[in-house]
Design a protein around this motif. Structure first.
Motif, PDB file in Angstrom:
ATOM      1  N   PHE A  37       0.846  -1.192   0.000  1.00  0.00           N
ATOM      2  CA  PHE A  37       0.000   0.000   0.000  1.00  0.00           C
ATOM      3  C   PHE A  37       0.883   1.244   0.000  1.00  0.00           C
ATOM      4  O   PHE A  37       1.953   1.270   0.606  1.00  0.00           O
ATOM      5  CB  PHE A  37      -0.930   0.003   1.221  1.00  0.00           C
ATOM      6  CG  PHE A  37      -1.992  -1.049   1.156  1.00  0.00           C
ATOM      7  CD1 PHE A  37      -3.121  -0.874   0.361  1.00  0.00           C
ATOM      8  CD2 PHE A  37      -1.863  -2.226   1.884  1.00  0.00           C
ATOM      9  CE1 PHE A  37      -4.098  -1.852   0.296  1.00  0.00           C
ATOM     10  CE2 PHE A  37      -2.845  -3.210   1.831  1.00  0.00           C
ATOM     11  CZ  PHE A  37      -3.956  -3.028   1.033  1.00  0.00           C
ATOM     12  N   GLU A  38       0.421   2.284  -0.687  1.00  0.00           N
ATOM     13  CA  GLU A  38       1.244   3.480  -0.877  1.00  0.00           C
ATOM     14  C   GLU A  38       0.845   4.643   0.021  1.00  0.00           C
ATOM     15  O   GLU A  38       1.558   5.649   0.091  1.00  0.00           O
ATOM     16  CB  GLU A  38       1.168   3.907  -2.350  1.00  0.00           C
ATOM     17  CG  GLU A  38       1.765   2.860  -3.277  1.00  0.00           C
ATOM     18  CD  GLU A  38       1.375   3.093  -4.733  1.00  0.00           C
ATOM     19  OE1 GLU A  38       2.279   3.426  -5.518  1.00  0.00           O
ATOM     20  OE2 GLU A  38       0.185   2.943  -5.056  1.00  0.00           O
ATOM     21  N   SER A  39      -0.273   4.524   0.707  1.00  0.00           N
ATOM     22  CA  SER A  39      -0.669   5.545   1.676  1.00  0.00           C
ATOM     23  C   SER A  39      -1.529   4.902   2.745  1.00  0.00           C
ATOM     24  O   SER A  39      -2.165   3.867   2.528  1.00  0.00           O
ATOM     25  CB  SER A  39      -1.409   6.710   1.006  1.00  0.00           C
ATOM     26  OG  SER A  39      -2.549   6.258   0.298  1.00  0.00           O
ATOM     27  N   LEU A  40      -1.539   5.544   3.930  1.00  0.00           N
ATOM     28  CA  LEU A  40      -2.241   5.044   5.101  1.00  0.00           C
ATOM     29  C   LEU A  40      -3.034   6.212   5.694  1.00  0.00           C
ATOM     30  O   LEU A  40      -2.486   7.299   5.879  1.00  0.00           O
ATOM     31  CB  LEU A  40      -1.214   4.495   6.091  1.00  0.00           C
ATOM     32  CG  LEU A  40      -1.683   3.804   7.361  1.00  0.00           C
ATOM     33  CD1 LEU A  40      -0.632   2.795   7.807  1.00  0.00           C
ATOM     34  CD2 LEU A  40      -1.950   4.800   8.482  1.00  0.00           C
ATOM     35  N   TRP A  41      -4.323   5.966   6.012  1.00  0.00           N
ATOM     36  CA  TRP A  41      -5.239   7.057   6.346  1.00  0.00           C
ATOM     37  C   TRP A  41      -6.100   6.714   7.545  1.00  0.00           C
ATOM     38  O   TRP A  41      -6.349   5.536   7.828  1.00  0.00           O
ATOM     39  CB  TRP A  41      -6.183   7.322   5.168  1.00  0.00           C
ATOM     40  CG  TRP A  41      -5.511   7.625   3.877  1.00  0.00           C
ATOM     41  CD1 TRP A  41      -4.852   6.743   3.055  1.00  0.00           C
ATOM     42  CD2 TRP A  41      -5.426   8.905   3.245  1.00  0.00           C
ATOM     43  NE1 TRP A  41      -4.371   7.399   1.952  1.00  0.00           N
ATOM     44  CE2 TRP A  41      -4.700   8.727   2.037  1.00  0.00           C
ATOM     45  CE3 TRP A  41      -5.907  10.170   3.564  1.00  0.00           C
ATOM     46  CZ2 TRP A  41      -4.445   9.770   1.157  1.00  0.00           C
ATOM     47  CZ3 TRP A  41      -5.656  11.217   2.698  1.00  0.00           C
ATOM     48  CH2 TRP A  41      -4.925  11.010   1.512  1.00  0.00           C
ATOM     49  N   THR A  42      -6.595   7.745   8.219  1.00  0.00           N
ATOM     50  CA  THR A  42      -7.650   7.540   9.207  1.00  0.00           C
ATOM     51  C   THR A  42      -8.518   8.785   9.296  1.00  0.00           C
ATOM     52  O   THR A  42      -8.121   9.872   8.864  1.00  0.00           O
ATOM     53  CB  THR A  42      -7.087   7.173  10.584  1.00  0.00           C
ATOM     54  OG1 THR A  42      -8.132   6.650  11.404  1.00  0.00           O
ATOM     55  CG2 THR A  42      -6.471   8.383  11.281  1.00  0.00           C
ATOM     56  N   ALA A  43      -9.716   8.601   9.868  1.00  0.00           N
ATOM     57  CA  ALA A  43     -10.697   9.678  10.015  1.00  0.00           C
ATOM     58  C   ALA A  43     -10.830  10.047  11.489  1.00  0.00           C
ATOM     59  O   ALA A  43     -10.449   9.282  12.368  1.00  0.00           O
ATOM     60  CB  ALA A  43     -12.046   9.232   9.462  1.00  0.00           C
ATOM     61  N   GLU A  44     -11.408  11.210  11.749  1.00  0.00           N
ATOM     62  CA  GLU A  44     -11.596  11.682  13.122  1.00  0.00           C
ATOM     63  C   GLU A  44     -13.048  11.566  13.571  1.00  0.00           C
ATOM     64  O   GLU A  44     -13.955  12.039  12.888  1.00  0.00           O
ATOM     65  CB  GLU A  44     -11.169  13.150  13.237  1.00  0.00           C
ATOM     66  CG  GLU A  44     -11.412  13.726  14.635  1.00  0.00           C
ATOM     67  CD  GLU A  44     -11.069  15.195  14.766  1.00  0.00           C
ATOM     68  OE1 GLU A  44     -11.177  15.726  15.890  1.00  0.00           O
ATOM     69  OE2 GLU A  44     -10.705  15.823  13.755  1.00  0.00           O
ATOM     70  N   HIS A  45     -13.241  10.929  14.738  1.00  0.00           N
ATOM     71  CA  HIS A  45     -14.563  10.891  15.369  1.00  0.00           C
ATOM     72  C   HIS A  45     -14.406  10.755  16.876  1.00  0.00           C
ATOM     73  O   HIS A  45     -13.360  10.328  17.368  1.00  0.00           O
ATOM     74  CB  HIS A  45     -15.410   9.737  14.824  1.00  0.00           C
ATOM     75  CG  HIS A  45     -16.002  10.029  13.479  1.00  0.00           C
ATOM     76  ND1 HIS A  45     -17.074  10.881  13.318  1.00  0.00           N
ATOM     77  CD2 HIS A  45     -15.674   9.593  12.248  1.00  0.00           C
ATOM     78  CE1 HIS A  45     -17.377  10.960  12.031  1.00  0.00           C
ATOM     79  NE2 HIS A  45     -16.543  10.196  11.357  1.00  0.00           N
TER      80      HIS A  45
END
Length: 372
Positions: A37-45
């Motif tokens: 994988f070339e990027s790693l992400w997360t969201a805020e809650h």
């Protein structure tokens, strides 16, 4: 094609504690770079188990110390809930310790439970987003924050550590309403998409945004980023079962968390769009709307997932795609198998297609240092 992986840290099953959810998700995140994988992400809650990620920049800083090349993105950071100075400082810190691998996604928030928990007036969110986003983005380019707005006033201060590389072309925001799209375009942000409307509407509005952006800025927009909830299995029936159980469960939690069936949205400044959404749900029923949201995501055999991803990315002319593989109370072993099947049967083939597509490329050319 750029392929990323996203994490929601969603705890829906009574069989999983919060600690169990984190152990599962951090274990998958720890292998993301070596898996390709070339990027790693997360969201805020905040404040319930819908998504348990209070600080995306903190998580990405953890990831930065455990990786070397993978890009690190927020999808998204909710600006009205934060002090703009702290956001700018934390972004600059992440960018420096990660060797400029950060990609920043901003949003203005939608969950009333979260605005209430932060003692924030929800009707001010659009204005706060505009003022905070402007102050933060300007400070990341200049190294100085100074702002005199209606809601946010900041005397001149330096951002330390000093940002050293431009964030132009690697700053994005999410938008659903036309009003939000204009605000984003005026800030120079790319578009981050998770489909919540009929697909032909998503395609049309994405193209309209590219036109609007160029009219406002005189330069092409950063190519959009597409976020998908992704389930895959070599057996077609099992792939459908995964979708029906876990993607459907996630979609239902979205309806519940944002309280889409409650008419309160119609009375809040800046959220008028959701009045029409509620009427749609009333007309067709919650179950049908639940199915509609779920079916906008990608599911199927490896060949079906590959074909659907390529088709959607090309229709939207995306920079790349982010896949969320664990959602809706999915047990650890199911999530691990979902990721493994994608890594073995989909990821290598997708990366070989449209290799010119990449996330986080500066508008007008390669990244350039602002200052030593």
């Amino acid at each position: 094609m750029h392929i990323g992986i996203g994490f929601f840290f969603q705890g829906l099953s009574d069989k999983q504690s919060d600690l169990d959810v984190y152990r599962q998700q951090l274990g998958i995140a720890d292998r993301a770079e070596e898996q390709g994988f070339e990027s790693l992400w997360t969201a805020e809650h905040h404040f319930n188990r819908y998504h348990m990620m209070p600080n995306p920049l903190q998580f990405l800083t953890w990831a930065a110390g455990r990786t070397k090349t993978i890009k690190l993105g927020t999808m998204v950071l909710i600006l009205p809930w934060h002090d703009p100075i702290r956001v700018a400082e934390e972004i600059s810190f992440l960018d420096i310790v990660s060797n400029h691998r950060s990609i920043i996604g901003f949003g203005r928030g939608l969950g009333k439970i979260e605005f209430d928990g932060f003692r924030q007036e929800m009707g001010e969110s659009r204005q706060r987003f505009v003022e905070y986003a402007t102050a933060i983005s300007d400070s990341l380019e200049t190294g100085v924050m100074e702002f005199d707005g209606e809601l946010f006033k900041q005397p001149k201060v330096e951002i330390r550590p000093l940002p050293t590389v431009t964030f132009r072309g690697r700053t994005y925001a999410s938008a659903v309403s036309p009003e939000s799209a204009r605000i984003m375009a005026s800030r120079g942000y790319g578009l981050m998409l998770i489909a919540q409307k009929p697909w032909d509407t998503v395609v049309r509005e994405t193209r309209e945004y590219a036109t609007l952006f160029e009219e406002i800025n005189g330069t092409p927009a950063p190519k959009p980023i597409l976020l998908n909830l992704t389930t895959v299995d070599r057996d077609k029936g099992q792939a459908q079962a995964l979708h029906d159980e876990y993607t459907m469960a996630y979609a239902r939690t979205t309806i519940d968390h944002y309280d889409f069936t409650n008419p309160h949205m119609e009375t809040i400044n800046g959220y008028e769009y959701y009045a029409g959404l509620r009427k749609n749900i009333e007309k067709h029923g919650v179950l049908q709307f639940n199915r509609f949201l779920a079916d906008l995501q990608i599911s199927g055999t490896p060949d079906e997932v590959l074909d659907a991803t390529v088709d959607r990315v090309r229709q939207l002319d995306c920079a790349g795609v982010i896949n969320v593989f664990s959602m809706g109370g999915m047990p650890s072993e199911v999530a691990e198998r979902n990721v493994a099947t994608y890594v073995e049967d989909v990821l290598p083939r997708l990366k070989a297609i449209d290799t010119f597509r990449d996330i986080g490329v500066e508008i007008g050319g390669p990244e350039v240092a602002l200052r030593a």
